[in-house]
Write a protein that holds these residues in place. Structure first.
Motif, short mmCIF file in Angstrom:
data_model
loop_
_atom_site.label_atom_id
_atom_site.label_comp_id
_atom_site.label_asym_id
_atom_site.label_seq_id
_atom_site.Cartn_x
_atom_site.Cartn_y
_atom_site.Cartn_z
N GLY A 115 0.79 -1.23 0.00
CA GLY A 115 0.00 0.00 0.00
C GLY A 115 0.82 1.26 0.00
O GLY A 115 2.04 1.24 -0.15
N ARG A 116 0.13 2.35 0.20
CA ARG A 116 0.76 3.66 0.03
C ARG A 116 1.76 4.00 1.11
O ARG A 116 2.54 4.93 0.97
N ASP A 117 1.78 3.26 2.22
CA ASP A 117 2.73 3.54 3.29
C ASP A 117 4.06 2.80 3.12
O ASP A 117 4.95 2.94 3.94
N THR A 118 4.16 2.02 2.05
CA THR A 118 5.39 1.27 1.84
C THR A 118 6.56 2.19 1.51
O THR A 118 6.37 3.26 0.93
N ILE A 119 7.73 1.77 1.90
CA ILE A 119 8.94 2.51 1.55
C ILE A 119 9.43 1.99 0.21
O ILE A 119 9.67 0.80 0.05
N ILE A 120 9.52 2.88 -0.76
CA ILE A 120 10.02 2.52 -2.08
C ILE A 120 11.28 3.34 -2.31
O ILE A 120 11.22 4.56 -2.47
N ASP A 121 12.40 2.65 -2.25
CA ASP A 121 13.69 3.28 -2.48
C ASP A 121 14.61 2.25 -3.11
O ASP A 121 14.21 1.09 -3.27
N PRO A 122 15.81 2.63 -3.49
CA PRO A 122 16.70 1.65 -4.13
C PRO A 122 16.93 0.39 -3.30
O PRO A 122 17.01 -0.71 -3.84
N VAL A 123 16.99 0.54 -1.98
CA VAL A 123 17.25 -0.63 -1.13
C VAL A 123 16.07 -1.58 -1.15
O VAL A 123 16.24 -2.79 -1.35
N THR A 124 14.85 -1.09 -0.93
CA THR A 124 13.70 -1.99 -0.90
C THR A 124 13.42 -2.59 -2.27
O THR A 124 13.00 -3.74 -2.36
N ILE A 125 13.69 -1.83 -3.32
CA ILE A 125 13.50 -2.38 -4.66
C ILE A 125 14.48 -3.51 -4.92
O ILE A 125 14.10 -4.58 -5.40
N MET A 126 15.75 -3.31 -4.58
CA MET A 126 16.74 -4.37 -4.79
C MET A 126 16.45 -5.59 -3.92
O MET A 126 16.62 -6.72 -4.36
N GLN A 127 16.00 -5.37 -2.69
CA GLN A 127 15.63 -6.50 -1.83
C GLN A 127 14.47 -7.27 -2.45
O GLN A 127 14.46 -8.51 -2.44
N ASN A 128 13.49 -6.56 -2.98
CA ASN A 128 12.34 -7.20 -3.60
C ASN A 128 12.75 -7.98 -4.85
O ASN A 128 12.30 -9.11 -5.06
N ILE A 129 13.62 -7.39 -5.66
CA ILE A 129 14.11 -8.07 -6.86
C ILE A 129 14.87 -9.33 -6.46
O ILE A 129 14.65 -10.41 -7.04
N SER A 130 15.74 -9.22 -5.49
CA SER A 130 16.52 -10.38 -5.03
C SER A 130 15.60 -11.46 -4.49
O SER A 130 15.80 -12.65 -4.77
N HIS A 131 14.58 -11.07 -3.73
CA HIS A 131 13.63 -12.04 -3.18
C HIS A 131 12.87 -12.74 -4.31
O HIS A 131 12.68 -13.96 -4.28
N GLU A 132 12.43 -11.97 -5.29
CA GLU A 132 11.69 -12.55 -6.43
C GLU A 132 12.55 -13.51 -7.23
O GLU A 132 12.11 -14.57 -7.64
N GLN A 133 13.81 -13.14 -7.47
CA GLN A 133 14.71 -14.02 -8.22
C GLN A 133 15.00 -15.28 -7.43
O GLN A 133 15.08 -16.37 -7.99
N TRP A 134 15.14 -15.17 -6.12
CA TRP A 134 15.39 -16.33 -5.28
C TRP A 134 14.17 -17.24 -5.26
O TRP A 134 14.27 -18.46 -5.30
N SER A 135 12.98 -16.63 -5.23
CA SER A 135 11.74 -17.42 -5.19
C SER A 135 11.48 -18.17 -6.48
O SER A 135 10.80 -19.19 -6.49
#
Length: 75
Positions: free
Chosen positions: A53-73
């Motif tokens: 939702g709108r309260d999420t932190i979207i920055d280079p760190v969270t984006i890279m963590q999300n990408i890494s998590h998705e690739q790992w999954s």
């Protein structure tokens, strides 16, 4: 860099500078509208927003963590 890639970079950069613009951008653009690597970054930001939702932190760190998590999954 072509004008298309420059425009994509500008959109992704705008989201990173001010994530509050993401809801408005998502009304117009979709990940499929981007080429790599902008597609991956945009899709990750959109995914974070959709899940948290709108309260999420979207920055280079969270984006890279999300990408890494998705690739790992995907393994």
């Amino acid at each position: 860099m072509t004008a298309r890639l420059e425009a994509q970079a500008a959109v992704v950069g705008s989201i990173l500078i001010d994530p509050r613009c993401l809801p408005a951008v998502l009304k117009i653009l979709h990940a499929e509208d981007f080429d790599e690597p902008h597609r991956t970054v945009f899709a990750s930001a959109a995914d974070l927003y959709a899940r948290q939702g709108r309260d999420t932190i979207i920055d280079p760190v969270t984006i890279m963590q999300n990408i890494s998590h998705e690739q790992w999954s995907d393994r």
